[in-house]
Scaffold this motif. Sequence first.
Motif, short mmCIF file in Angstrom:
data_model
loop_
_atom_site.label_atom_id
_atom_site.label_comp_id
_atom_site.label_asym_id
_atom_site.label_seq_id
_atom_site.Cartn_x
_atom_site.Cartn_y
_atom_site.Cartn_z
N MET A 163 41.04 30.42 1.57
CA MET A 163 40.62 29.12 2.08
C MET A 163 41.52 28.67 3.24
N GLN A 164 42.83 28.93 3.12
CA GLN A 164 43.74 28.57 4.20
C GLN A 164 43.49 29.45 5.42
N ALA A 165 43.25 30.74 5.20
CA ALA A 165 42.95 31.65 6.32
C ALA A 165 41.66 31.22 7.02
N LEU A 166 40.66 30.78 6.26
CA LEU A 166 39.42 30.28 6.87
C LEU A 166 39.70 29.05 7.73
N ALA A 167 40.47 28.11 7.19
CA ALA A 167 40.79 26.90 7.95
C ALA A 167 41.53 27.26 9.24
N ASP A 168 42.47 28.20 9.15
CA ASP A 168 43.22 28.61 10.34
C ASP A 168 42.33 29.31 11.35
N GLN A 169 41.46 30.20 10.89
CA GLN A 169 40.60 30.95 11.80
C GLN A 169 39.55 30.06 12.44
N LEU A 170 38.98 29.15 11.66
CA LEU A 170 37.90 28.29 12.15
C LEU A 170 38.42 27.06 12.88
N GLN A 171 39.66 26.70 12.63
CA GLN A 171 40.28 25.51 13.21
C GLN A 171 39.53 24.23 12.81
N ILE A 172 39.03 24.22 11.58
CA ILE A 172 38.40 23.02 11.00
C ILE A 172 38.82 22.96 9.53
N PRO A 173 38.76 21.77 8.92
CA PRO A 173 39.08 21.67 7.50
C PRO A 173 38.07 22.43 6.65
N VAL A 174 38.55 23.03 5.56
CA VAL A 174 37.71 23.73 4.60
C VAL A 174 37.81 22.94 3.29
N GLU A 175 36.67 22.44 2.82
CA GLU A 175 36.63 21.61 1.62
C GLU A 175 36.17 22.42 0.41
N ARG A 176 37.03 22.46 -0.62
CA ARG A 176 36.70 23.17 -1.86
C ARG A 176 36.34 22.12 -2.92
N PRO A 177 35.20 22.29 -3.59
CA PRO A 177 34.78 21.31 -4.59
C PRO A 177 35.53 21.46 -5.91
N ALA A 178 35.48 20.41 -6.71
CA ALA A 178 36.09 20.45 -8.04
C ALA A 178 35.35 21.45 -8.92
N VAL A 179 34.05 21.52 -8.78
CA VAL A 179 33.24 22.50 -9.51
C VAL A 179 32.89 23.61 -8.53
N LEU A 180 33.44 24.81 -8.75
CA LEU A 180 33.26 25.89 -7.78
C LEU A 180 31.82 26.38 -7.70
N GLU A 181 31.10 26.38 -8.80
CA GLU A 181 29.72 26.88 -8.79
C GLU A 181 28.75 25.74 -8.53
N THR A 182 28.93 25.04 -7.43
CA THR A 182 28.09 23.88 -7.12
C THR A 182 26.65 24.26 -6.82
N THR A 183 26.41 25.45 -6.31
CA THR A 183 25.04 25.85 -6.01
C THR A 183 24.23 25.95 -7.30
N ALA A 184 24.74 26.68 -8.27
CA ALA A 184 24.03 26.82 -9.56
C ALA A 184 23.97 25.48 -10.28
N TRP A 185 25.07 24.74 -10.26
CA TRP A 185 25.11 23.45 -10.94
C TRP A 185 24.11 22.49 -10.29
N GLY A 186 24.04 22.50 -8.98
CA GLY A 186 23.11 21.62 -8.27
C GLY A 186 21.67 21.97 -8.56
#
Length: 159
Positions: free
Chosen positions: A43-66
């Motif tokens: 997640m930190q490498a993504l933020a560094d490479q993309l130069q934008i914040p990367v938001e991780r949800p409290a529930v990782l499987e949000t797609t299935a949960w949603g």
Amino acid sequence: MRAALEAVCYQTHDLLRAMADDAGSAPAALRVDGGMAANDWLMQALADQLQIPVERPAVLETTAWGAARLAGMHAGIYPALGEQGFRRVERTFRPQQKAAVSNAQHDLELDVFDGVASLVDKSLVRQLDHPDPERRVGPEHAAVGDHELVTLEGHGKWD
């Protein structure tokens, strides 16, 4: 392992750049979910490479949960969520690396990839034309186009 995770970052970078080119604007943040989102280093490498914040949800499987939540709402089991929704950010990874460094790393990876792809191209051309029939690779086995190895067996004819 690190190379595979870095490849995810570079591919995400290229994808977001293409999307931004098409849309005319870049995203302000990247929202992630799924098993890979549990990896702090990624997640930190993504933020560094993309130069934008990367938001991780409290529930990782949000797609299935949603999907389950929406099905339950449709069936009348759950009430509507309203505008707030149900996604809660557990952690935001902010860029810690300068953009110039991230861009230089990405450009270097592209140069290395192009060099390796060129060697693969040359190797396959030599194998297609090899004088020893046992070592010859026919067009039904593989082809290289846009630096991607494509198996052609059973998928139409060779062009």
